[in-house]
Design a protein around this motif. Structure first.
Motif, short mmCIF file in Angstrom:
data_model
loop_
_atom_site.label_atom_id
_atom_site.label_comp_id
_atom_site.label_asym_id
_atom_site.label_seq_id
_atom_site.Cartn_x
_atom_site.Cartn_y
_atom_site.Cartn_z
N UNK A 42 4.09 5.07 -2.65
CA UNK A 42 4.45 3.75 -2.13
C UNK A 42 3.23 2.84 -2.05
N UNK A 43 2.10 3.40 -1.60
CA UNK A 43 0.85 2.63 -1.50
C UNK A 43 0.42 2.13 -2.88
N UNK A 44 0.45 3.02 -3.87
CA UNK A 44 0.02 2.64 -5.21
C UNK A 44 0.99 1.62 -5.83
N UNK A 45 2.26 1.77 -5.55
CA UNK A 45 3.25 0.81 -6.05
C UNK A 45 2.98 -0.57 -5.45
N UNK A 46 2.70 -0.63 -4.16
CA UNK A 46 2.40 -1.91 -3.50
C UNK A 46 1.14 -2.52 -4.10
N UNK A 47 0.14 -1.70 -4.40
CA UNK A 47 -1.09 -2.21 -5.01
C UNK A 47 -0.80 -2.76 -6.41
N UNK A 48 0.06 -2.07 -7.16
CA UNK A 48 0.43 -2.58 -8.48
C UNK A 48 1.16 -3.92 -8.33
N UNK A 49 2.08 -4.02 -7.37
CA UNK A 49 2.83 -5.26 -7.18
C UNK A 49 1.89 -6.42 -6.87
N UNK A 50 0.78 -6.13 -6.22
CA UNK A 50 -0.20 -7.17 -5.90
C UNK A 50 -1.07 -7.50 -7.11
N UNK A 51 -1.60 -6.47 -7.78
CA UNK A 51 -2.59 -6.66 -8.84
C UNK A 51 -2.01 -6.79 -10.25
N UNK A 52 -0.89 -6.14 -10.49
CA UNK A 52 -0.28 -6.08 -11.84
C UNK A 52 -1.27 -5.55 -12.88
N UNK A 53 -2.09 -4.57 -12.47
CA UNK A 53 -3.11 -4.06 -13.39
C UNK A 53 -2.72 -2.70 -13.96
#
Length: 106
Positions: A42-53
């Motif tokens: 969930x943490x990594x998914x949220x980070x992806x949603x923010x960064x799109x990297x």
């Protein structure tokens, strides 16, 4: 002191030591590990949603691989299930967005 209280990659304690700091860690039980992996995904998914990297996608994939192994499955089994679902239901390449479904008059 910075409190993290989270699952980290295997080499993070070594990296912290090499920076002249002292990491305080413990090894999780199998049950705790699965719980923390789910939280980490969930943490990594949220980070992806923010960064799109692509780096965040790679982190998600690493966590998913760890979950697969922790649950006693294999990466090849995961891929086989993915492929079977894609064959039966398709993938997402056609960019189809379902707005609604009209009910027929029966």
């Amino acid at each position: 002191m910075i409190v993290h209280n989270k699952l980290v990659r295997d080499k993070i304690p070594e990296i912290i030591k090499n920076a002249g700091k002292t990491p305080v860690t413990h090894i999780l039980s199998d049950e705790e590990y699965l719980s923390k992996l789910d939280k980490k995904l969930n943490e990594e998914c949220a980070e992806y949603q923010t960064d799109k990297s692509i780096e965040e996608l790679a982190d998600m994939l690493e966590v998913m691989y760890a979950i697969v192994e922790a649950r006693g499955w294999s990466i090849s089994k995961l891929e086989a299930v993915r492929r079977e679902k894609a064959e039966k239901r398709g993938g997402f390449k056609n960019k189809i967005y379902l707005e609604y479904v009209e009910e027929g008059n029966e």
